[in-house]
Write a protein that holds these residues in place. Sequence first.
Motif, mmCIF file in Angstrom:
data_model
loop_
_atom_site.group_PDB
_atom_site.id
_atom_site.type_symbol
_atom_site.label_atom_id
_atom_site.label_comp_id
_atom_site.label_asym_id
_atom_site.label_seq_id
_atom_site.Cartn_x
_atom_site.Cartn_y
_atom_site.Cartn_z
ATOM 1 N N SER A 49 0.802 -0.976 0.061
ATOM 2 C CA SER A 49 -0.561 0.258 0.141
ATOM 3 C C SER A 49 0.519 1.073 0.120
ATOM 4 O O SER A 49 2.120 1.488 0.812
ATOM 5 C CB SER A 49 -0.384 0.149 1.292
ATOM 6 O OG SER A 49 -1.502 1.271 0.996
ATOM 7 N N ASP A 55 4.411 -0.886 4.590
ATOM 8 C CA ASP A 55 3.366 -1.668 3.713
ATOM 9 C C ASP A 55 4.128 -0.983 2.163
ATOM 10 O O ASP A 55 3.333 -1.481 0.910
ATOM 11 C CB ASP A 55 2.115 -2.404 3.686
ATOM 12 C CG ASP A 55 1.566 -2.832 3.635
ATOM 13 O OD1 ASP A 55 2.231 -3.829 2.691
ATOM 14 O OD2 ASP A 55 0.326 -3.249 2.816
ATOM 15 N N HIS A 88 -3.131 -4.800 -3.506
ATOM 16 C CA HIS A 88 -2.967 -4.379 -2.101
ATOM 17 C C HIS A 88 -4.200 -5.658 -1.743
ATOM 18 O O HIS A 88 -4.960 -5.763 -2.897
ATOM 19 C CB HIS A 88 -3.119 -3.204 -1.172
ATOM 20 C CG HIS A 88 -4.152 -2.481 -1.815
ATOM 21 N ND1 HIS A 88 -5.561 -2.095 -1.855
ATOM 22 C CD2 HIS A 88 -4.237 -1.332 -3.100
ATOM 23 C CE1 HIS A 88 -6.164 -1.212 -3.026
ATOM 24 N NE2 HIS A 88 -5.636 -0.677 -3.232
#
Length: 189
Positions: A49, A55, A88
């Motif tokens: 993401s 992430d 994602h």
Amino acid sequence: MMLKEKRVIYYSSGELFERDHFAGELSEMIRKVKIREGKHSVLFLCIGSDRSTGDSLGPLTGYLLKNEKLFSEHTGVVVVGTLTLPVHAVNLEPVLRVIEKDFSGYVVVVIDASVGSRDSVGCITLAEGGLKPGYGVNKDLKKVGDISITGIVSWGSRLEPMLLQNIRLGMVMNMADCISQGIMKAVFC
């Protein structure tokens, strides 16, 4: 019958990154999958993401690779997942359906952030076989890929999603730089 244990190679990131070794190992893994499965091209699936520092390894790596402008169906090397169009947990399933339909002859190399031991934070891994995205943050998604590349952004067995916000962007960007340089050498040199 004994199952073959997954071979995982660890690399330091930053100045100690062994780009040539990483590129050689990645190139050999891709070659083996192409021969074994009759595939002809490579797709780099960069998962993560752009809304979470910890992430963001996949989208950052995808962004760096896309900026090289060497990746297209014409060259036989494709990148999916960037800062602009991240892949994602929410959109992974439809993206995988497109990959299965339109890129079935491609070796899929998955790039994602991961958790590991305290000593391995900041390391990059290269492994034969896919990975389960989201595992480190308690998501139950299906295993994807033929080859996996991870950047270990934190330690422990699982992370709370909010803890991913406290990961240093400099460390993640450093790993993305190393991975993208290794990939470029593996597929275009």
